[in-house]
Design a protein around this motif. Structure first.
Motif, short mmCIF file in Angstrom:
data_model
loop_
_atom_site.label_atom_id
_atom_site.label_comp_id
_atom_site.label_asym_id
_atom_site.label_seq_id
_atom_site.Cartn_x
_atom_site.Cartn_y
_atom_site.Cartn_z
N ILE A 170 -55.40 -46.92 -14.63
CA ILE A 170 -56.11 -48.05 -14.26
C ILE A 170 -55.86 -49.23 -15.23
N THR A 171 -55.40 -50.37 -14.75
CA THR A 171 -54.76 -51.21 -15.78
C THR A 171 -55.65 -52.55 -15.59
N SER A 172 -55.23 -53.36 -16.82
CA SER A 172 -55.65 -54.92 -16.86
C SER A 172 -54.70 -55.43 -17.71
N ASP A 173 -54.80 -56.83 -17.91
CA ASP A 173 -53.82 -57.49 -18.86
C ASP A 173 -54.05 -56.82 -20.53
N MET A 174 -55.25 -56.64 -20.71
CA MET A 174 -55.47 -56.10 -21.98
C MET A 174 -55.77 -54.76 -22.45
N PHE A 175 -55.95 -53.87 -21.54
CA PHE A 175 -56.04 -52.40 -21.58
C PHE A 175 -55.72 -51.70 -20.45
N TYR A 176 -55.35 -50.44 -20.76
CA TYR A 176 -55.27 -49.47 -19.52
C TYR A 176 -55.70 -48.27 -19.80
N LEU A 177 -56.05 -47.48 -18.63
CA LEU A 177 -56.38 -46.03 -18.60
C LEU A 177 -55.40 -45.29 -18.00
N GLU A 178 -55.19 -44.07 -18.78
CA GLU A 178 -54.37 -43.12 -18.21
C GLU A 178 -55.03 -41.58 -18.11
N VAL A 179 -55.26 -41.47 -16.73
CA VAL A 179 -55.76 -40.18 -16.17
C VAL A 179 -54.85 -39.16 -15.95
N LEU A 180 -54.76 -38.12 -16.79
CA LEU A 180 -53.72 -37.21 -16.32
C LEU A 180 -54.46 -35.85 -15.53
N MET A 181 -53.69 -35.63 -14.66
CA MET A 181 -54.60 -34.62 -13.77
C MET A 181 -53.69 -33.38 -13.53
N GLU A 182 -54.08 -32.23 -12.96
CA GLU A 182 -53.73 -30.98 -12.55
C GLU A 182 -53.27 -31.31 -11.09
N PRO A 183 -52.25 -30.79 -10.44
CA PRO A 183 -51.92 -30.86 -9.00
C PRO A 183 -53.32 -30.63 -8.05
N SER A 184 -54.23 -29.74 -8.60
CA SER A 184 -55.31 -29.56 -7.87
C SER A 184 -56.39 -30.83 -7.93
N GLY A 185 -56.00 -31.79 -8.89
CA GLY A 185 -56.97 -32.48 -8.77
C GLY A 185 -57.92 -32.88 -10.32
N GLU A 186 -57.88 -31.46 -10.86
CA GLU A 186 -58.73 -31.35 -11.99
C GLU A 186 -58.31 -32.12 -13.22
N VAL A 187 -58.89 -32.96 -13.66
CA VAL A 187 -58.89 -34.02 -14.71
C VAL A 187 -58.54 -33.13 -16.06
N LEU A 188 -57.13 -33.23 -16.86
CA LEU A 188 -56.95 -32.71 -17.93
C LEU A 188 -57.35 -33.72 -19.35
#
Length: 341
Positions: free
Chosen positions: A98-116
């Motif tokens: 999830i991005t903008s000009d000033m910051f971003y979020l990095e969401v790492l997940m399992e193939p099942s969709g579980e958030v790591l």
């Protein structure tokens, strides 16, 4: 042209046509069509006549059970779109950005969709893991996650280009650094409870650093009753009055620090004393922004009290719109007016 009123009979006839049209289609095909419609921009739904459709789309989003990587990525992209942010998926790994000009979020997940893991990176800073955001996504609490995104975006609600926003964010960091330094100045310990001691006898109150979309807060008062309750019931925390430390855009320029103004402390008459630098050109900059102390709830303040703060600190304290003082008494604005204005 006058809009045609939809009668119950008209709606029933429309539903019959829809059922007839999609009776021969597979459920998965219909399901994918609904998803494609939900992914389309809702920027044109501002008209009152479109509100029922927008409400249906939001209801569908909440009703869909997120149980796969695709579903989680779709939900994150939808939230980003609602907040005016960009989003994309990594082509090589199960990661959504999830991005903008000033910051971003990095969401790492399992193939099942579980958030790591969930990491936040502000401009020029390394990504930092945010446990609270991880918890919210694992619990599928997308409403509170969306509010956190809004809090992160609010750090950059400044007029100007990216360079101006970067400098303003640097000014906020500098202020937060100096407040933390001030909170650690040596002083006698009066209360055995460190938090209450910081509130009642600290240099600036009890500071909670900015984190995960929540601004830095200063807890500055707690009632005697709450103090007694905490003493009588160990483990209980009664929250006192607090303000939020923020920065926001203004029409005129203000001189803001872009580096720490508190230098290394020195020994003076058996006590440690810190030196404060002036707001010269080496450590400050004229920016279309100013620091705010914002009250979470509307809070009345006597004009004489504001004047005393101004007299003691030498800071210019004002409301940007005098007519709004009584209508919106939920913030005081602190800053040094630029000599150019």
């Amino acid at each position: 042209m006058k809009q045609e009123t939809k009668t119950p009979l008209h709606v029933n006839a429309l539903m019959v046509k829809l059922r007839s049209k999609y009776a021969e289609k597979q459920w998965n095909e219909t399901f994918n069509l609904v998803r494609r419609c939900m992914d389309k921009s809702t920027s044109g739904f501002g008209l009152a006549s479109n509100q029922p459709l927008l409400g249906c789309l939001e209801g569908l989003q909440k009703a869909l059970n997120v149980t796969s990587l695709t579903a989680m990525a779709t939900r994150l992209e939808t939230i980003a779109k609602q907040k005016g942010l960009g989003s994309h998926q990594s082509p090589t790994e199960p990661t959504c950005y999830i991005t903008s000009d000033m910051f971003y979020l990095e969401v790492l997940m399992e193939p099942s969709g579980e958030v790591l893991d969930v990491k936040v990176a502000h401009h020029g800073e390394a990504p930092v893991t945010c446990e609270e955001l991880i918890k919210l996504l694992r619990l599928k609490n997308f409403e509170d996650f969306s509010k956190k995104l809004e809090g992160l975006s609010s750090l950059y609600h400044i007029h100007g280009d990216s360079e101006t926003k970067i400098k303003t964010y640097l000014a906020l960091q500098s202020l937060e650094t100096d407040l933390m330094k001030m909170s650690r100045f040596p002083r006698p310990v009066v209360n055995t409870n460190p938090r209450i001691d910081a509130i009642l006898h600290g240099r600036v109150g009890n500071l909670v650093p900015r984190r995960e979309g929540n601004p830095m807060s200063i807890e500055y008062f707690i009632t005697p009753y709450d103090q007694l309750e905490e003493q009588m019931m160990p483990g209980l925390s009664c929250y006192g009055n607090k303000v939020l430390v923020t920065v926001d855009g203004t029409i005129i320029l203000h001189k803001l620090p872009v580096a720490s103004l508190i230098e290394d402390s020195q020994q003076v008459e058996n006590e440690r004393a810190s030196l404060f630098r002036g707001l010269d050109g080496a450590v400050s900059m004229d920016l279309p922004a100013c620091f705010f102390l914002k009250f979470p709830e509307p809070f009345p303040i006597l004009t004489s009290f504001i004047e005393n703060i101004q007299r003691l600190t030498g800071s210019v304290i004002f409301c940007p719109y005098r007519v709004a003082v009584l209508e919106n008494p939920d913030s005081i604005l602190l800053g040094h007016a630029s000599t150019n204005n």
